[in-house]
Enzyme design. Sequence first.
Site, PDB file in Angstrom:
ATOM      1  N   ASP A  61       0.922  -1.107  -0.001  1.00  0.00           N
ATOM      2  CA  ASP A  61      -0.120  -0.183  -0.189  1.00  0.00           C
ATOM      3  C   ASP A  61       1.057   1.344  -0.016  1.00  0.00           C
ATOM      4  O   ASP A  61       2.026   1.183  -0.462  1.00  0.00           O
ATOM      5  CB  ASP A  61      -0.923   0.068   1.086  1.00  0.00           C
ATOM      6  CG  ASP A  61      -2.378   0.411   0.975  1.00  0.00           C
ATOM      7  OD1 ASP A  61      -2.296   1.914   0.927  1.00  0.00           O
ATOM      8  OD2 ASP A  61      -3.294  -0.113   0.974  1.00  0.00           O
TER       9      ASP A  61
ATOM     10  N   HIS B  76      -3.613   6.442   3.131  1.00  0.00           N
ATOM     11  CA  HIS B  76      -4.266   5.201   3.080  1.00  0.00           C
ATOM     12  C   HIS B  76      -3.859   3.973   3.597  1.00  0.00           C
ATOM     13  O   HIS B  76      -4.477   3.391   4.084  1.00  0.00           O
ATOM     14  CB  HIS B  76      -4.099   5.105   1.319  1.00  0.00           C
ATOM     15  CG  HIS B  76      -5.098   3.971   0.817  1.00  0.00           C
ATOM     16  ND1 HIS B  76      -4.752   2.704   0.823  1.00  0.00           N
ATOM     17  CD2 HIS B  76      -6.363   4.140   0.398  1.00  0.00           C
ATOM     18  CE1 HIS B  76      -5.717   1.884   0.310  1.00  0.00           C
ATOM     19  NE2 HIS B  76      -6.806   2.911   0.123  1.00  0.00           N
TER      20      HIS B  76
ATOM     21  N   SER C 288     -11.089  -0.786  -0.371  1.00  0.00           N
ATOM     22  CA  SER C 288      -9.850  -0.726   0.074  1.00  0.00           C
ATOM     23  C   SER C 288      -9.995  -1.031   1.584  1.00  0.00           C
ATOM     24  O   SER C 288      -9.075  -1.606   2.039  1.00  0.00           O
ATOM     25  CB  SER C 288      -9.420   0.786   0.269  1.00  0.00           C
ATOM     26  OG  SER C 288      -8.636   0.934  -0.923  1.00  0.00           O
TER      27      SER C 288
END
Length: 406
Positions: free
Chosen positions: A180, A213, A361
């Site tokens: 990620d 994120h 996600s």
Amino acid sequence: MKAIRLATLLVLIALGMGCANQTDYSRLGDSGAAQEHRLLVTFVDRSINRDLPGNSQDAYRVRGSYGNSSWSEHIAQKLAERYRLQLIAQWPVTELGVNCVVYEVPESLVVNRVIETLRKDKDVGSVQLMQGFRVLAEQVDKQAIYSDPYLPLQSAFNSLSIGEWHKKTTGHGVRIALIDTGVDLNHPDLKGQINYTENMAPEPGDHNLADKHGTAVAGVLSAKPNNGIGIAGIAPEADVMAFRACWPDQPNSLAARCNSFTLALALNQAIRMNSQIINLSLSGPEDPLLKMLIDKALSKGIIVIAAVPGKNQAGGFPADIPGVLAVGQGGETDSNEIVAPGRDILTTVPHEAYDFMSGSSFATPHVAGMAALLLQLRPNWQVADIKQQLHHPETMLGVLQNAPVH
């Protein structure tokens, strides 16, 4: 949007790594016309994984160097000169036994013709365009500020009865590769929860503003429970390895992108370091090199979990690879996907804060966490066993009830 803060302290996160051939990671983040002229070229390097004294290909060190053999460097340079290409970076993809090179095609040449010509070269194994990938997240605007503790606000955690699971399993010792953006290692709910980090992406000026994120995905997966603050993760005692292969569109942005090369480096390391689960909260176009690596992971029994894009989002790879566990939050187009909570998920964000997130996600780490809980209880289970349980959650209760208390 107003995040829930524990303090106003700004922490700089330094995630770095070296490379024997001095790969310039800052150049890997180019976009637009430059990215359209990038190629990935591989060729077999027989020195990889050979048991020779001083072989740099096997000299893996934590946060260390990954050397290319002198032979592979010579071939890479020879191809650059032969076809008038600019060599950007190269790396040994040890799990496939090949060297991977990023070239840039000059504006004066036609990219498709260069690809056709390279494919005919006896020194070349494969040629492809550099692909772009996106994380699958939507930020939710929440105005309310909540008091500590936040566990009652974790609707997904409570709906999945994770508290009951934690009486018998916490994912202890299960190795999960999180590919990620980076993770804020100094977040109070993530301190000590990430066992290993490695950076394959362009370096930002401020990691705190670059790792939103990945920090959010990590919080869902492994936030520390029972510490008197914040939230609790699904598999808080798993051995999480965070590979930073994506970078934000702009500072402090939840949206982030990756490319074929950075993802290939991360997947190669995840396989090499014996991950049991790989979490990919991202999607993009079909990519030959990444498919080879994911197939390699699947052949080794690694559980690969990937996010399914929404109806209005492009892509679908790698979730559409046979054997990959495709995860959505519900309403996606693939009827075979595993549906997991992905709406209004309270999780960790940089600057010691918390916020609500939505998107597949964040459904994906719920499934990765549940897979880790199951693997601790049933270490000999294969991908098919885990998939069967996750597709039929009503049977998972029996697994839990019949398991001994850890």
